[in-house]
Design a protein around this motif. Structure first.
Motif, PDB file in Angstrom:
ATOM      1  N   LEU A 102      16.110  25.422 -12.868  1.00  0.00           N
ATOM      2  CA  LEU A 102      16.800  24.139 -12.747  1.00  0.00           C
ATOM      3  C   LEU A 102      15.937  23.238 -11.870  1.00  0.00           C
ATOM      4  O   LEU A 102      15.582  23.607 -10.750  1.00  0.00           O
ATOM      5  CB  LEU A 102      18.184  24.332 -12.121  1.00  0.00           C
ATOM      6  N   VAL A 103      15.586  22.061 -12.395  1.00  0.00           N
ATOM      7  CA  VAL A 103      14.716  21.132 -11.679  1.00  0.00           C
ATOM      8  C   VAL A 103      15.539  19.919 -11.243  1.00  0.00           C
ATOM      9  O   VAL A 103      16.195  19.278 -12.066  1.00  0.00           O
ATOM     10  CB  VAL A 103      13.543  20.666 -12.572  1.00  0.00           C
ATOM     11  N   ILE A 104      15.509  19.619  -9.944  1.00  0.00           N
ATOM     12  CA  ILE A 104      16.207  18.446  -9.415  1.00  0.00           C
ATOM     13  C   ILE A 104      15.226  17.646  -8.560  1.00  0.00           C
ATOM     14  O   ILE A 104      14.165  18.152  -8.182  1.00  0.00           O
ATOM     15  CB  ILE A 104      17.451  18.833  -8.587  1.00  0.00           C
ATOM     16  N   ARG A 105      15.593  16.408  -8.243  1.00  0.00           N
ATOM     17  CA  ARG A 105      14.627  15.554  -7.553  1.00  0.00           C
ATOM     18  C   ARG A 105      15.311  14.550  -6.632  1.00  0.00           C
ATOM     19  O   ARG A 105      16.514  14.313  -6.720  1.00  0.00           O
ATOM     20  CB  ARG A 105      13.778  14.801  -8.574  1.00  0.00           C
ATOM     21  N   GLU A 106      14.499  13.954  -5.757  1.00  0.00           N
ATOM     22  CA  GLU A 106      14.917  12.860  -4.889  1.00  0.00           C
ATOM     23  C   GLU A 106      13.829  11.795  -4.923  1.00  0.00           C
ATOM     24  O   GLU A 106      12.636  12.117  -4.890  1.00  0.00           O
ATOM     25  CB  GLU A 106      15.115  13.343  -3.447  1.00  0.00           C
ATOM     26  N   LYS A 107      14.218  10.530  -4.993  1.00  0.00           N
ATOM     27  CA  LYS A 107      13.252   9.436  -4.997  1.00  0.00           C
ATOM     28  C   LYS A 107      12.755   9.175  -3.580  1.00  0.00           C
ATOM     29  O   LYS A 107      13.549   8.991  -2.654  1.00  0.00           O
ATOM     30  CB  LYS A 107      13.896   8.164  -5.562  1.00  0.00           C
ATOM     31  N   ILE A 108      11.430   9.177  -3.400  1.00  0.00           N
ATOM     32  CA  ILE A 108      10.832   8.891  -2.099  1.00  0.00           C
ATOM     33  C   ILE A 108      10.728   7.376  -1.939  1.00  0.00           C
ATOM     34  O   ILE A 108      10.259   6.685  -2.845  1.00  0.00           O
ATOM     35  CB  ILE A 108       9.435   9.532  -1.979  1.00  0.00           C
ATOM     36  N   THR A 109      11.165   6.865  -0.799  1.00  0.00           N
ATOM     37  CA  THR A 109      11.197   5.412  -0.585  1.00  0.00           C
ATOM     38  C   THR A 109       9.806   4.798  -0.660  1.00  0.00           C
ATOM     39  O   THR A 109       9.586   3.791  -1.345  1.00  0.00           O
ATOM     40  CB  THR A 109      11.822   5.085   0.782  1.00  0.00           C
ATOM     41  N   ASP A 110       8.850   5.386   0.056  1.00  0.00           N
ATOM     42  CA  ASP A 110       7.468   4.901   0.024  1.00  0.00           C
ATOM     43  C   ASP A 110       6.540   6.052   0.397  1.00  0.00           C
ATOM     44  O   ASP A 110       6.981   7.191   0.561  1.00  0.00           O
ATOM     45  CB  ASP A 110       7.271   3.699   0.961  1.00  0.00           C
ATOM     46  N   LYS A 149       0.818  -1.206   0.000  1.00  0.00           N
ATOM     47  CA  LYS A 149       0.000   0.000   0.000  1.00  0.00           C
ATOM     48  C   LYS A 149       0.856   1.262   0.000  1.00  0.00           C
ATOM     49  O   LYS A 149       0.418   2.315  -0.435  1.00  0.00           O
ATOM     50  CB  LYS A 149      -0.926   0.001   1.223  1.00  0.00           C
ATOM     51  N   LEU A 150       2.079   1.147   0.518  1.00  0.00           N
ATOM     52  CA  LEU A 150       2.964   2.304   0.603  1.00  0.00           C
ATOM     53  C   LEU A 150       3.829   2.484  -0.639  1.00  0.00           C
ATOM     54  O   LEU A 150       4.508   3.488  -0.785  1.00  0.00           O
ATOM     55  CB  LEU A 150       3.874   2.182   1.839  1.00  0.00           C
ATOM     56  N   GLU A 151       3.804   1.519  -1.541  1.00  0.00           N
ATOM     57  CA  GLU A 151       4.630   1.610  -2.744  1.00  0.00           C
ATOM     58  C   GLU A 151       4.018   2.584  -3.754  1.00  0.00           C
ATOM     59  O   GLU A 151       2.799   2.721  -3.848  1.00  0.00           O
ATOM     60  CB  GLU A 151       4.772   0.233  -3.394  1.00  0.00           C
ATOM     61  N   PHE A 152       4.892   3.243  -4.521  1.00  0.00           N
ATOM     62  CA  PHE A 152       4.442   4.099  -5.617  1.00  0.00           C
ATOM     63  C   PHE A 152       4.267   3.226  -6.857  1.00  0.00           C
ATOM     64  O   PHE A 152       5.243   2.701  -7.402  1.00  0.00           O
ATOM     65  CB  PHE A 152       5.462   5.206  -5.893  1.00  0.00           C
ATOM     66  N   THR A 153       3.029   3.052  -7.288  1.00  0.00           N
ATOM     67  CA  THR A 153       2.750   2.160  -8.413  1.00  0.00           C
ATOM     68  C   THR A 153       2.263   2.892  -9.659  1.00  0.00           C
ATOM     69  O   THR A 153       2.046   2.280 -10.698  1.00  0.00           O
ATOM     70  CB  THR A 153       1.678   1.126  -8.009  1.00  0.00           C
ATOM     71  N   PHE A 154       2.088   4.213  -9.556  1.00  0.00           N
ATOM     72  CA  PHE A 154       1.569   4.973 -10.695  1.00  0.00           C
ATOM     73  C   PHE A 154       2.575   4.976 -11.840  1.00  0.00           C
ATOM     74  O   PHE A 154       3.770   5.177 -11.641  1.00  0.00           O
ATOM     75  CB  PHE A 154       1.267   6.416 -10.278  1.00  0.00           C
ATOM     76  N   GLU A 155       2.088   4.747 -13.049  1.00  0.00           N
ATOM     77  CA  GLU A 155       2.931   4.800 -14.241  1.00  0.00           C
ATOM     78  C   GLU A 155       2.320   5.770 -15.246  1.00  0.00           C
ATOM     79  O   GLU A 155       1.112   5.738 -15.494  1.00  0.00           O
ATOM     80  CB  GLU A 155       3.051   3.412 -14.880  1.00  0.00           C
TER      81      GLU A 155
END
Length: 217
Positions: free
Chosen positions: A153-161, A16-22
């Motif tokens: 300038l756009v930068i990002r970080e991956k959220i774990t869940d 339920k906490l995983e990012f599944t949107f594509e």
């Protein structure tokens, strides 16, 4: 049985906490902007995407290359290349996006200042003149007749869940990264008086609104 049940319940909670949107093909005319957009929300001055990224936008002032001679231009490009190598590198998974966008000039503060002067002015002739200024700039805003280039300038970080703990952790990480980028940019282009700043919620919303609907109609 009991242990297996606990494991299954824990696995379901993790899922339920995983990012599944594509991202998918846009169904034009049959979906709202919210349905089509990858943006989930804005949190602590950052954009949260449906694909599980926390995104920051840094705005910088521009460098007028036309005012530089050939040697100075070459040095500016070399400095920029060095910045890219230091922040990206050959083996880095870091991704950056650079946007040069045209946006209407924001006259709100300027017009507000004139309105205050209008209310305080006692001379009828000056009052009429100030009113004409207000009308002039309001018409410019309404027709979007004056625009400016903005460099982002756009930068990002991956959220774990999807947990709040993971989100707050990435906010802290991205805060550090944004400050690092700003310091590197300003240090690298110090001789050009380049300034960089992080955009916050209201500024990000204005940029997104402009990208979706520049004419405001």
């Amino acid at each position: 049985m009991f242990g297996f049940g606990k494991k299954k319940k824990y696995t379901e909670q993790e899922n339920k906490l995983e990012f599944t949107f594509e991202p998918r093909t846009i169904n034009k005319g049959k979906e709202t902007i919210d349905d089509m957009s990858l943006i989930k929300s804005i949190y602590q001055g950052y954009v949260v995407t449906k694909t599980g990224y926390l995104v920051a936008i840094i705005e910088t002032t521009g460098i007028n290359l036309e005012l530089l001679n050939e040697e100075e231009q070459s040095y500016a490009f070399e400095t920029y290349n060095t910045f890219l190598m230091n922040t990206l590198g050959d083996s880095s998974k870091e991704k950056q996006q650079y946007l040069d966008i045209t946006m209407p000039v924001n006259f709100e503060d300027y017009i507000l200042a004139y309105k205050k002067r209008y209310l305080q002015e006692t001379n009828p002739a000056r009052k009429q003149l100030i009113a004409s200024y207000i009308d002039y700039f309001n018409s410019k805003v309404y027709r979007n007749e004056m625009s400016t280039k903005r460099h982002l300038l756009v930068i990002r970080e991956k959220i774990t869940d999807k947990s709040l703990t993971s989100l707050d952790k990435k906010v802290s990480d991205l805060d550090e990264k944004v400050n690092h980028y700003i310091n590197r940019l300003e240090d690298a282009f110090e001789q050009h008086d380049l300034q960089a700043k992080k955009l916050y919620a209201d500024e990000i919303i204005a940029v997104l609104k402009n990208l979706f609907n520049y004419n405001g109609k």
